[in-house]
Design an enzyme around this catalytic site. Sequence first.
Site, PDB file in Angstrom:
ATOM      1  NE  ARG A  83      -2.628   0.899   3.516  1.00 34.34           N
ATOM      2  CZ  ARG A  83      -3.332   0.608   4.601  1.00 34.34           C
ATOM      3  NH1 ARG A  83      -4.565   0.118   4.490  1.00 34.34           N
ATOM      4  NH2 ARG A  83      -2.838   0.778   5.801  1.00 34.34           N
ATOM      5  CE  LYS A 186      -3.021   4.590   6.978  1.00 30.88           C
ATOM      6  NZ  LYS A 186      -4.479   4.564   7.195  1.00 30.88           N
ATOM      7  CD  GLU A 222     -12.199   5.348   3.983  1.00 19.83           C
ATOM      8  OE1 GLU A 222     -11.930   4.634   4.970  1.00 19.83           O
ATOM      9  OE2 GLU A 222     -11.347   5.833   3.248  1.00 19.83           O
TER      10      GLU A 222
HETATM   11  C1  LIG Z   1      -5.551   3.761   7.390  1.00 15.25           C
HETATM   12  C2  LIG Z   1      -6.949   4.005   6.993  1.00 15.25           C
HETATM   13  C3  LIG Z   1      -7.955   3.032   7.158  1.00 15.25           C
HETATM   14  C4  LIG Z   1      -7.710   1.721   7.858  1.00 15.25           C
HETATM   15  O1  LIG Z   1      -6.769   0.912   7.208  1.00 15.25           O
HETATM   16  P1  LIG Z   1      -6.101  -0.296   8.005  1.00 15.25           P
HETATM   17  O2  LIG Z   1      -5.144  -0.863   7.023  1.00 15.25           O
HETATM   18  O3  LIG Z   1      -7.159  -1.222   8.367  1.00 15.25           O
HETATM   19  O4  LIG Z   1      -5.429   0.299   9.195  1.00 15.25           O
HETATM   20  C5  LIG Z   1      -9.226   3.321   6.700  1.00 15.25           C
HETATM   21  N1  LIG Z   1      -9.520   4.503   6.121  1.00 15.25           N
HETATM   22  C6  LIG Z   1      -8.584   5.461   5.949  1.00 15.25           C
HETATM   23  C7  LIG Z   1      -8.962   6.735   5.317  1.00 15.25           C
HETATM   24  C8  LIG Z   1      -7.276   5.250   6.383  1.00 15.25           C
HETATM   25  O5  LIG Z   1      -6.357   6.193   6.209  1.00 15.25           O
END
Ligand SMILES: *Cc1c(COP(=O)(O)O)cnc(C)c1O
Length: 342
Positions: A83, A186, A222
């Site tokens: 990722r 991210k 989200e």
């Molecule tokens: C990091 C994140 C998540 C959760 O991802 P995980 O890999 O489960 O920790 C969900 N939504 C957003 C916007 C994120 O930045």
Amino acid sequence: MDNIDKIDWKNMPFGYVKTDANVRAVFRDGKWGEIEVSSSEYLNLHIAASGLHYGQQAFEGMKAYRGKDGKVRIFRWEENAKRLIDSARGIFMAPVPEELFLEAVMKAVKLNEKYVPPHGTGATLYIRPLLYGSGAEVGVKPASEYTFLVFVTPVGPYFKGGVNPVDMLVTREFDRAAPLGTGHIKAGGNYAASLRAIVKAREEGYANALFLDAREKKYIDECGPANFFGIKGNSYITPKSPSILPSITNMSLMDIAKSLGMEVERRPVPFEELAEFDEAGACGTAAVISPIGKVFDPDTGKTFDFAKDGKAGPKTMKLYETLTGIQFGDIEDTFGWITFVE
Ligand SMILES: *Cc1c(COP(=O)(O)O)cnc(C)c1O
């Protein structure tokens, strides 16, 4: 007295605690350099670094878990490494090779092994890999130098005294990410963009904001900085959208749900479908699962209630216990998700 002796593992906050060391590597002249260990919590940053000015910055979030056997485990690191590569490509940064990612994470955890909280406290060692443009640019273009660093910090269990349902506020006023934007990676900029909605939700007494799709405001996107899921009968249902960050917790919950004999649906989820869910939750590494008590829609005055007795639903709890059981080594890892830190 050493820093560590002051830590009350059972009652520590979900916050920052200084540890002994962090690790850093720099991409310069077209290649990654060696990992360097630092005991400083500060960076020496160029005033024109592209990460500061133009948002060339992305991060990861992981945890190290101590089992009953005393051994330290990390969870699905390959997915975090992949990722971060996707994030780097999404905003034109130098990708961190998987081997470098693993070496840096392992080193950061090992150097701070004593900060991995004891088994049974619910506390973990949070791992934060960060990648940013450190090269100086004044014009808008990708930097030619990047810095990758990993720091760790022990964090308490997200929920003290059990997993409690939290309430969410629907927002149509602000978007977190555009359909063809950077919501799927991210990048820190997405978090900055989400703050207006999140702060507003908090001020009104909610745990977080529930974002709808930016184009039509028709589908669930989200839940603050976490993915959304709903449970309907024997089905685990989670939204599919180009602006959702692919959560590794959500991916894992989908696999666990299947292994428990549930149906899994990943598809656009119309907002009205909330009325049909028996249970709902938000998921991510930090909280694992935040069960949702109520969702309030301020535009219609409608409330969707998922925890009428004030408790998380049975399917949500089963998913939560199975995932955390695997992470802490209390349940056999039949998926091959765990890597030991040795
Ligand atoms: C990091 C994140 C998540 C959760 O991802 P995980 O890999 O489960 O920790 C969900 N939504 C957003 C916007 C994120 O930045």
